[in-house]
Motif scaffolding. Structure first.
Motif, short mmCIF file in Angstrom:
data_model
loop_
_atom_site.label_atom_id
_atom_site.label_comp_id
_atom_site.label_asym_id
_atom_site.label_seq_id
_atom_site.Cartn_x
_atom_site.Cartn_y
_atom_site.Cartn_z
N ASN A 132 6.62 -5.49 10.31
CA ASN A 132 5.55 -4.80 11.03
C ASN A 132 5.09 -3.54 10.30
O ASN A 132 4.73 -2.55 10.91
N SER A 133 5.10 -3.60 8.97
CA SER A 133 4.66 -2.44 8.18
C SER A 133 3.24 -2.66 7.67
O SER A 133 2.78 -3.80 7.51
N VAL A 134 2.57 -1.55 7.40
CA VAL A 134 1.23 -1.56 6.80
C VAL A 134 1.35 -0.81 5.48
O VAL A 134 1.63 0.39 5.46
N ASP A 135 1.14 -1.51 4.38
CA ASP A 135 1.32 -0.95 3.05
C ASP A 135 0.02 -0.31 2.57
O ASP A 135 -0.80 -0.95 1.91
N LEU A 136 -0.16 0.96 2.89
CA LEU A 136 -1.40 1.66 2.54
C LEU A 136 -1.59 1.75 1.03
O LEU A 136 -2.70 1.59 0.52
N GLU A 137 -0.50 2.01 0.30
CA GLU A 137 -0.61 2.09 -1.15
C GLU A 137 -1.01 0.76 -1.76
O GLU A 137 -1.81 0.71 -2.69
N TYR B 222 -8.20 -6.01 8.37
CA TYR B 222 -7.61 -7.36 8.32
C TYR B 222 -6.11 -7.29 8.61
O TYR B 222 -5.59 -8.05 9.43
N ASP B 223 -5.43 -6.38 7.91
CA ASP B 223 -3.97 -6.30 8.02
C ASP B 223 -3.55 -5.91 9.43
O ASP B 223 -2.63 -6.51 10.01
N ILE B 224 -4.20 -4.91 10.00
CA ILE B 224 -3.83 -4.45 11.34
C ILE B 224 -4.14 -5.52 12.38
O ILE B 224 -3.33 -5.76 13.30
#
Length: 361
Positions: free
Chosen positions: A162-167, A196-198
């Motif tokens: 459940n992570s969002v990889d901003l980098e 899209y990711d969220i």
């Protein structure tokens, strides 16, 4: 002919998209899984636009057909059909879902294929994604993963569902030394990819999303204001790692992996280009660390570089890596964490933090 405005299904299904806009429009921003197979090129679009302003829509359409005919028309239709052959669920769009996508859809139908176009085109889909970003804080609780530079936050983040990889989305390592050879996405593409990711994470049912501790800006990309402000309210989980591990992680990123990146990039003098890039990054932080520290770290670096040239060993580079961690990154980190100490809810090793965050999946 079929149209669709169920944009959520396009996101969740990773639907392939044919963008029939001109290249200049596509380069400003497009969507995941979209390919630019134009109806009109930049020059043709420009001429049709002038005709539209001077003589109206019907004359503009007439000119468009005059510009795109014969072999040129056949080649563009073939490019669409070839893509549809390998992506039978593909859809197409133009800017507003108007004449260009209608004409493209009709030509494809005449060639014996059916394809759905996006109702409202690029503009409608883009507005949907922006709305989802704007409203996303209503649907999840954020957790921020912090830790000193080199602690392995990104490595751990990739293990968390459940992570969002901003980098990763910004194609940048989030520091003065974060440049990559491939360019960062446009701001529009960064926002589209983030949405899209969220959307996908929330559809799975996650109530918490984990973000790495970043500023609003990641290189040239920046988070939308509403999301950036919301993340400021999040609790902090701190990943604690030994200095040796941090040196090794940063060394691998700044030296081993970076040199390989330049070598794989086909540069004639890959090592020299890497050297110039590191020195350029050091010059960008000169005001922050002061002239004395800047002179010291560049001297250490040049010594390590010369040692690598002489002996082909890389270990000497760890000295300037450690110096940057101690004299540049750590003081900044300590200052920032001190200001947010009341938000720190947990500290621990990689295994301990992973176990803690698993409670919030």
């Amino acid at each position: 002919m079929p149209q669709i405005n169920d944009f959520k299904s396009i996101v969740l299904n990773n639907t392939p998209l044919i963008d029939v806009r001109a290249p200049v429009e596509f380069e400003k921003g497009a969507f995941n899984n979209a390919i630019n197979l134009l109806l009109m090129n930049d020059k043709e679009r420009h001429l049709v636009g002038i005709r539209y302003k001077e003589k109206g829509n019907s004359e503009a359409i007439k000119l468009g057909h005059e510009l795109v005919f014969g072999t040129k028309k056949d080649d563009r239709i073939k490019s669409w059909l070839d893509f549809i052959e390998t992506n039978p669920n593909a859809m197409l769009y133009c800017f507003r879902g108007g004449q260009r996508s209608k004409i493209s859809q009709e030509w494809i139908r005449e060639a014996g294929y059916n394809i759905t176009r996006l109702k409202g085109g690029y503009k409608a889909f883009r507005n949907y994604l922006l709305t989802q970003l704007e409203e996303s804080p209503n649907h999840f609780k954020p957790i921020i993963l912090g830790g000193r530079t080199g602690s392995g936050k990104t490595i751990l983040l990739k293990k968390i569902q459940n992570s969002v990889d901003l980098e990763g989305l910004a194609n940048h390592r989030g520091s003065s030394f974060g440049r990559k050879l491939t360019p960062q996405p446009s701001q529009i593409n960064f926002e589209n990819n983030l949405a899209y990711d969220i959307i996908k994470k929330l559809d799975i049912g996650f109530k918490h999303l984990v973000f790495e501790d970043e500023g609003k800006n990641i290189g040239s990309a920046y988070m939308p204001n509403s999301l950036a402000k919301y993340l400021l309210t999040a609790p902090l989980v701190i990943l604690e790692t030994s200095m040796k591990e941090r040196i090794d992680t940063t060394f691998n990123e700044y030296v081993t992996d970076a040199q390989k990146m330049y070598a794989d990039g086909g540069f004639v003098d890959a090592l020299g280009v890497w050297r110039d890039d590191i020195l350029s990054a050091m010059s960008r932080i000169k005001k922050r660390i002061g002239s004395e520290r800047y002179l010291h770290v560049t001297t250490i670096f040049e010594k390590a570089y010369n040692e690598q040239i002489r002996s082909t060993t890389l270990d000497a580079h760890k000295e300037w890596v450690e110096y940057l961690l101690v004299e540049y990154y750590d003081p900044m980190y300590d200052y920032q964490i001190l200001k947010r100490s009341e938000k720190v809810k947990f500290r621990g090793s990689s295994e301990e933090v992973f176990a803690y965050l698993a409670l919030f999946e």
